[in-house]
Structure formats: C-alpha cells, structure tokens
Design an enzyme around this catalytic site. Structure first.
Site: not given
Ligand code: CA
Length: 377
Positions: A166, A194, A220, A246, A269, A296, A329
């Site tokens: 992250k 991300d 991302e 996502e 997703d 995702h 993922e």
């Molecule tokens: Ca993400």
C-alpha cells in the site's frame, strides 16, 4: 431443474490488529455470501464485494427474479437481474449482489453438469495460476518502513514471486516505504504499489518519477476512479504500467477505462463488477484493447476460487512464444474468516496455486465456520 431457494449469510470477524490503507481503517472484516439451491438439493456458493449489509439487501431484492429459473441458463438469468437493476444501479453494490448470485449459479451449474467452472467458461489455458501477495497495509507502529520491509521478506520466504504494498499516505513517506521494501526483497521479485486513489495527478506523477528506478510491476489506482483524464495523462508520462478497475462496474464502466486508454492492466473484481458472466465479457473487451486482466480479489475462498477459474481461461495479449504469466491477487492481510470458511485449502507452490478440478468452483463452505462467523441481525 429449477432454483428453489436462495440463502444469504452475513459473516463477520473482528481483527486482532486493526489496519488501515489510504482511505479508511479496518477493525473487522465483513462479507455477504450466497447459497443458491436447486430443487434436487444441489447448491452453489457466491460472494459479493462491498458493504456486506447492502449486498445482502441487494441479493434479497433480486431473489424473486431467480427463483424458479433454470440454473443451467446463467446468462439469461444474469440479463433478467441486470434489466431489473438498470434504472437504479448502473454501477455499485446492487451490481455486486448480481455478481454474488451469478457466481453461485456458475458453481451450481458446474455441479449439475459435472464440470469445473473453468471448463464451462471456455477452457483452461493453465492448471496453476501465479498469485501475488497483497498485504503491507499500514498499522500503528513506530517504524512502519521496517515493519513493511519485514512483511515483504516474509512473503518472499513463503514462496511468493510477486507482492503488492500500500501507498497513499503522502509522496515522501510512500517513496521511503517502497525503497525499504525493494531493498528487503532484492531485485528478483515483482513489487507492485497500490494507492487506492489517494493521489492527485501531480502527486502521482511525482511519486512515479521517484520509484521508476525501483522496477515497479504496476501502479494501481493512482488517482480517483472518476478521473479518466488523470489516468490517461499519468499513463502517458510514466514508464510504470498503470492498473485500475476495482471500483469499475460492468462492461459499460470498463469501456470508459479501456477506450480512454487509462490502464495497462484492467482489474475487475468478479464479486463486484458483474460476476463471472460479465467479467468474462470484460476480459474479452480488454483483449480487444490489447489490455491484460489481473482480477482484483479481496474476499473468501469463494471469491478466490472464482478468480482462479477465470484467470485459468485468460489469453495473454499480445500472444508470443514466451509470454508473461497470467496472475491473480491473493490477499494476505489478517482474515481468519477467509482462512477458515472454505475447504479444501489453497496451497502455494512455486508462487502458484492450482485451479480446482472438482465440479463447480471446487470449494465448499465449512458448516462449522459458517455458524461461527455468521452474524445474526
Ligand atoms: Ca486495490
């Protein structure tokens, strides 16, 4: 055969260690899962992505449309649900409710036909899928860079060949964290970042310039999912591949992202963007734009199994003799619910996970775990 009953379950787990990302903090994990049961007792499991109580309400709204239908005719049922939702929900959680029912119907259809979902989706191009570890969230600690570096090393030691961290706290802090993670894992592993759309365009550009030398696999959700212009401009001005999707829904949403050349990698997703039915179409649309799909996935074993089946059917673009691997993922953040809910367990082997061979999704929900995590309203 007819669909006889649909059950929804709201599951919740309180976390031992709360964690946060650029948008908000998690103190618990919640998910809504769906069981679609046919007249002969055969059932399929599905899962929705997004606020679980809202997904549950959406599934209950859609249920009358599905009862009595033939579960083999999944796409026809999908369209019926979609038309009923169109006036109110061209994106968002009602689409996640459609997704949950759709995934359960694919699982059920596979069991009724004695075939894995991947075969019904068009056929497996691969028996094992490369997965990347998602983790490296933020926690309250004095040395966050050190903690993130340790976590990166742990994923490497577990056998992951790719991992994602992250960012989105602020450019200088983020650059420090990414440098620490890259130093911890060396040059051989893929490292992705991300931002969960935390940056403005200028911040995303400043961050990208500083981490370009660290061989970032993809960047991302750099900017707001509404900012298609920002995505496109960033993509033109950095060598780091840009990923997103996502927060995007349905073919119409992905058409925006793809036709405006916003991303190098599309990330629908399956549990949110429209289920297996629509994500298969999104992947076809992405291929037409020469864009690869890395779904995702942030749910239970139901969502992960759906991802394995779909990714096993993807063709990489452009095709060539030595192609990059398709990827999925694999969330590694604390989530006992995810670990305990389904069986059999997924095994990481050489950075990959085998696509289940049993009919349907190839995973079942453990009744004891279901009872343990079910929230009774
Ligand atoms: Ca993400």
């Amino acid at each position: 055969m007819k669909v006889e009953r649909i059950e929804t379950y709201l599951l919740e787990q309180t976390l031992d260690t709360p964690f946060y990302f650029s948008q908000f903090e998690f103190r618990s994990r919640q998910v809504c899962i769906v069981k679609v049961i046919a007249a002969d007792g055969t059932y399929g499991w599905g899962e929705g992505y997004g606020p679980a109580t809202v997904v549950k309400a959406g599934v209950e709204f859609l249920t009358p449309l599905v009862l009595g239908e033939d579960p083999l005719q999944v796409e026809a049922i999908w369209n019926k649900m979609r038309l009923r939702a169109l006036d109110y929900a061209r994106r968002g959680v009602l689409v996640a409710a459609i997704s949950a029912i759709d995934i359960a119907l694919w699982d059920l259809r596979g069991k009724l036909m004695g075939q894995p979902v991947s075969v019904l989706l068009g056929g497996r191009r691969r028996e094992r899928v490369k997965v990347y570890a998602t983790g490296m969230y933020f926690t309250e600690t004095e040395d966050l860079a050190g903690k993130l570096a340790d976590e990166a090393q742990r994923y490497a030691a577990q056998g992951f060949r790719a991992l994602k961290m992250k960012v989105g706290l602020g450019v200088e802090t983020d650059v420090k964290h990414v440098r620490a993670a890259r130093a911890a894992i060396g040059d051989d592993l893929q490292l992705m970042v991300d931002a969960n759309h935390a940056y403005s365009l200028s911040e995303a550009l400043r961050f990208a310039r500083q981490v370009e030398e660290l061989d970032i696999g993809f960047f991302e959700e750099p900017v707001s999912p509404e900012d298609y212009d920002g995505y496109r401009e960033l993509r033109q001005r950095t060598s780091i591949p840009i990923a997103g999707g996502e927060c995007e829904y349905l073919l119409a949403g992905f058409r925006q992202l793809l036709s405006q050349r916003c991303v190098d990698i599309a990330q629908p997703d399956i549990c949110g963007a429209g289920g297996l039915t629509e994500t298969k179409r999104i992947a076809a649309l992405a291929a037409a734009f020469q864009t690869n799909v890395i779904p995702h996935s942030w749910g239970t074993g139901i969502a992960f199994a759906a991802g394995l089946h779909l990714v096993s059917t993807l063709d990489i673009v452009p095709g060539r003799l030595r192609m990059p691997e398709a990827m999925l993922e694999m969330d590694r953040s604390e989530n006992a619910l995810r670990e305990k809910l389904t069986a059999p367990k997924f095994q990481l082997e050489d950075g990959r996970v085998a696509v289940p061979r049993a009919p349907g999704l190839g995973v079942d929900v453990d009744p004891d775990a279901l009872a343990h995590f079910a929230r009774v309203d």
